[in-house]
Scaffold this motif. Structure first.
Motif, mmCIF file in Angstrom:
data_model
loop_
_atom_site.group_PDB
_atom_site.id
_atom_site.type_symbol
_atom_site.label_atom_id
_atom_site.label_comp_id
_atom_site.label_asym_id
_atom_site.label_seq_id
_atom_site.Cartn_x
_atom_site.Cartn_y
_atom_site.Cartn_z
ATOM 1 N N ALA A 94 26.193 60.747 22.144
ATOM 2 C CA ALA A 94 25.525 61.823 21.413
ATOM 3 C C ALA A 94 24.565 61.258 20.372
ATOM 4 O O ALA A 94 23.464 61.790 20.163
ATOM 5 C CB ALA A 94 26.559 62.734 20.750
ATOM 6 N N GLY A 95 24.969 60.171 19.712
ATOM 7 C CA GLY A 95 24.079 59.528 18.754
ATOM 8 C C GLY A 95 22.842 58.966 19.421
ATOM 9 O O GLY A 95 21.715 59.127 18.922
ATOM 10 N N MET A 96 23.029 58.320 20.569
ATOM 11 C CA MET A 96 21.890 57.758 21.300
ATOM 12 C C MET A 96 20.961 58.854 21.804
ATOM 13 O O MET A 96 19.745 58.647 21.910
ATOM 14 C CB MET A 96 22.402 56.902 22.456
ATOM 15 C CG MET A 96 23.184 55.677 22.006
ATOM 16 S SD MET A 96 23.992 54.791 23.364
ATOM 17 C CE MET A 96 22.565 53.949 24.063
ATOM 18 N N PHE A 100 15.993 60.832 22.269
ATOM 19 C CA PHE A 100 15.261 61.416 23.389
ATOM 20 C C PHE A 100 14.892 62.884 23.182
ATOM 21 O O PHE A 100 14.334 63.514 24.079
ATOM 22 C CB PHE A 100 16.091 61.280 24.669
ATOM 23 C CG PHE A 100 16.455 59.854 24.981
ATOM 24 C CD1 PHE A 100 15.512 58.976 25.495
ATOM 25 C CD2 PHE A 100 17.736 59.388 24.732
ATOM 26 C CE1 PHE A 100 15.835 57.658 25.770
ATOM 27 C CE2 PHE A 100 18.071 58.066 25.005
ATOM 28 C CZ PHE A 100 17.114 57.198 25.523
ATOM 29 N N VAL A 101 15.202 63.463 22.004
ATOM 30 C CA VAL A 101 14.840 64.858 21.751
ATOM 31 C C VAL A 101 13.667 64.915 20.783
ATOM 32 O O VAL A 101 13.459 63.998 19.987
ATOM 33 C CB VAL A 101 16.041 65.660 21.197
ATOM 34 C CG1 VAL A 101 17.152 65.733 22.238
ATOM 35 C CG2 VAL A 101 16.567 65.050 19.905
ATOM 36 N N THR A 102 12.921 66.001 20.888
ATOM 37 C CA THR A 102 11.717 66.122 20.051
ATOM 38 C C THR A 102 11.615 67.468 19.335
ATOM 39 O O THR A 102 10.801 67.613 18.431
ATOM 40 C CB THR A 102 10.456 65.934 20.910
ATOM 41 O OG1 THR A 102 10.474 66.878 21.989
ATOM 42 C CG2 THR A 102 10.388 64.521 21.499
ATOM 43 N N PHE A 107 17.425 68.713 18.376
ATOM 44 C CA PHE A 107 18.172 68.004 17.337
ATOM 45 C C PHE A 107 19.409 68.793 16.912
ATOM 46 O O PHE A 107 20.458 68.208 16.640
ATOM 47 C CB PHE A 107 17.273 67.710 16.134
ATOM 48 C CG PHE A 107 16.473 66.451 16.273
ATOM 49 C CD1 PHE A 107 17.050 65.213 16.031
ATOM 50 C CD2 PHE A 107 15.145 66.495 16.657
ATOM 51 C CE1 PHE A 107 16.312 64.038 16.164
ATOM 52 C CE2 PHE A 107 14.399 65.333 16.801
ATOM 53 C CZ PHE A 107 14.981 64.094 16.559
ATOM 54 N N VAL A 108 19.291 70.120 16.836
ATOM 55 C CA VAL A 108 20.469 70.935 16.519
ATOM 56 C C VAL A 108 21.548 70.716 17.576
ATOM 57 O O VAL A 108 22.736 70.550 17.269
ATOM 58 C CB VAL A 108 20.096 72.426 16.425
ATOM 59 C CG1 VAL A 108 21.351 73.301 16.410
ATOM 60 C CG2 VAL A 108 19.263 72.693 15.180
ATOM 61 N N GLY A 109 21.154 70.673 18.839
ATOM 62 C CA GLY A 109 22.116 70.486 19.918
ATOM 63 C C GLY A 109 22.817 69.147 19.867
ATOM 64 O O GLY A 109 24.056 69.070 19.999
#
Length: 424
Positions: A94-96, A100-102, A107-109
């Motif tokens: 989950a940290g990694m 990969f999110v923008t 980021f909330v997820g």
């Protein structure tokens, strides 16, 4: 001679297990702090508002609170050895995933996923002490383990910003998460399937055929003692964790650049409190003091040490405030270590994870309430007075409730599950 060699190997393995548990909780705190440390960089790149960031923080806190209701049961059911590894592996991934999110929603997820997975750390830490160590050694081991959160709080700001500047913010998430995956391999290599320590609680592979009914725990006075202790102590920790920098800024006009040293000093004192919370009851138990007096006597000392915290309101010196708050977190960590050890003492092994998970759920919810109170108080011109007054008296109330609910703490025999019902 052969017996001495076997005992020596066993002692070495237990020390390695303590080291691995310490490392896991330290990585836990590093992973959860990265986004706060990189907030300016990420905010600039993605154009977040402060409200967007607060949604991310709330997602982490809420998902962790809800997950505590299941992670304790999970680790009791599947066993410490596999359960702890699954938890660390999940929160590392989950940290990694942050790399990969923008979008804000992304980021909330991933923050919600991180909070849910990281909730396994608390019941796993307590169950590690109960599984591999006899009662007279558990407090010290839990004290060492409890230091890990403070160590992580110091290591993260010293390493993560520099790493992000050198390699980029994505690399910071990937490297920190990757270390957790390496930890999983080391954990499986070191931990035995079954503890052979005299007086320890037994199997690390769990009681897969056993079930811990919540209905029985919620009728158990011991469970309500843990709930009360966690709710009344954790609210102080979460409040100070989120608002301490703002407190120094508002009360003493300190800039962000000048906050580092006093806050680092406070967390250093908190780490010493964790260690003392293990050493003091261990000393008392070895001197022949029974578990009830050793635990409650230690908690009383820490409850008294935190009483001066509201005096922060009366000082104009930031270092006096740092000393008072440092003493407060020293006391909190000492008290918290004994709450964990008390839970490991009074519940049989197969119930420990569930019991501490329910308590941690209560602690997270009370922490959210304290944070909301702080926001309301600051917005309405009341400052930090209500929260600091609560901090000063909260631990004495917690200890009083523990004593009323469980007048005499008794070490549970491994495998027993007798319920101490309210009113009996």
């Amino acid at each position: 001679m052969e017996r001495m060699i076997v005992e020596g190997i066993g002692n070495t393995r237990r020390l390695l297990i303590v080291g691995l548990a310490f490392t896991a909780i330290m990585l836990n705190y590093v992973d959860r702090q990265i986004i706060a440390l990189l907030k300016p960089m990420l905010q600039s790149e993605f154009g977040w508002s402060d409200r967007d960031y607060s949604h991310m923080a709330s997602a982490f806190q809420f998902s962790a609170a809800v997950a505590f209701l299941g992670t304790g049961w999970f680790i009791d059911r599947i066993g410490l050895r596999r359960g702890f590894a699954i938890g660390v592996g999940a929160w590392s991934l989950a940290g990694m995933a942050h790399a990969f999110v923008t979008s804000v929603g992304g980021f909330v997820g991933v923050r919600a996923a991180l909070g849910a997975a990281e909730s396994i750390g608390t019941p796993a830490q307590v169950k590690t002490a109960a599984t591999y160590f006899p009662p007279e050694q558990r407090s010290l081991m839990l004290g060492v383990g409890n230091m890990a959160s403070n160590f992580g709080a110091v290591v993260a700001p010293l390493t993560i910003p520099a790493l992000a500047l050198a390699l980029g913010w994505r690399a910071a998430f990937l490297i920190a998460g990757g270390l957790g995956l390496v930890w999983v391999l080391a954990w499986f290599a070191v931990t035995p399937r079954t503890s052979k320590t005299p007086g320890a609680a037994g199997s690390a592979d769990g009681d897969r055929g056993a079930s811990v009914p919540w209905s029985s725990l919620l009728r158990d006075r011991r469970q309500w003692a843990v709930i009360a202790a966690k709710a009344l102590s954790d609210q102080v920790w979460w409040f100070l964790l989120f608002f301490m920098p703002d407190l120094f800024h508002r009360m003493f006009g300190m800039s962000q650049g000048s906050l580092g040293l006093p806050i680092a000093t406070i967390y250093f004192l908190a780490a010493l409190g964790s260690l003392s919370g293990g050493i003091l009851p261990t000393y008392l138990l070895r001197r022949g003091v029974d578990v009830n007096r050793a635990r409650k006597g230690s908690m009383l000392l820490y409850a008294l040490l935190i009483l001066p915290v509201p005096l922060v309101l009366l000082t104009g010196d930031p270092w006096v405030a740092a000393g008072l708050l440092g003493l407060g977190l020293f006391a909190h960590q000492g008290f918290s270590t004994n709450v964990f050890a008390m839970t490991a003492d009074i519940f049989p092994s197969r119930m420990i994870g569930t019991a501490i998970g329910i308590g941690a759920f209560a602690g997270n919810l009370s922490g959210m309430g304290m944070i909301e109170l702080a926001g309301w108080s600051l917005d309405n011109g009341h400052g930090y007075t209500p929260m600091l007054l609560i901090c000063g008296g909260s631990y004495l109330v917690a200890l009083l409730l523990i004593h009323l609910l469980v007048p005499k703490l008794v070490v549970a025999e491994p495998g027993t599950a007798k319920v101490a019902r309210a009113g009996h």
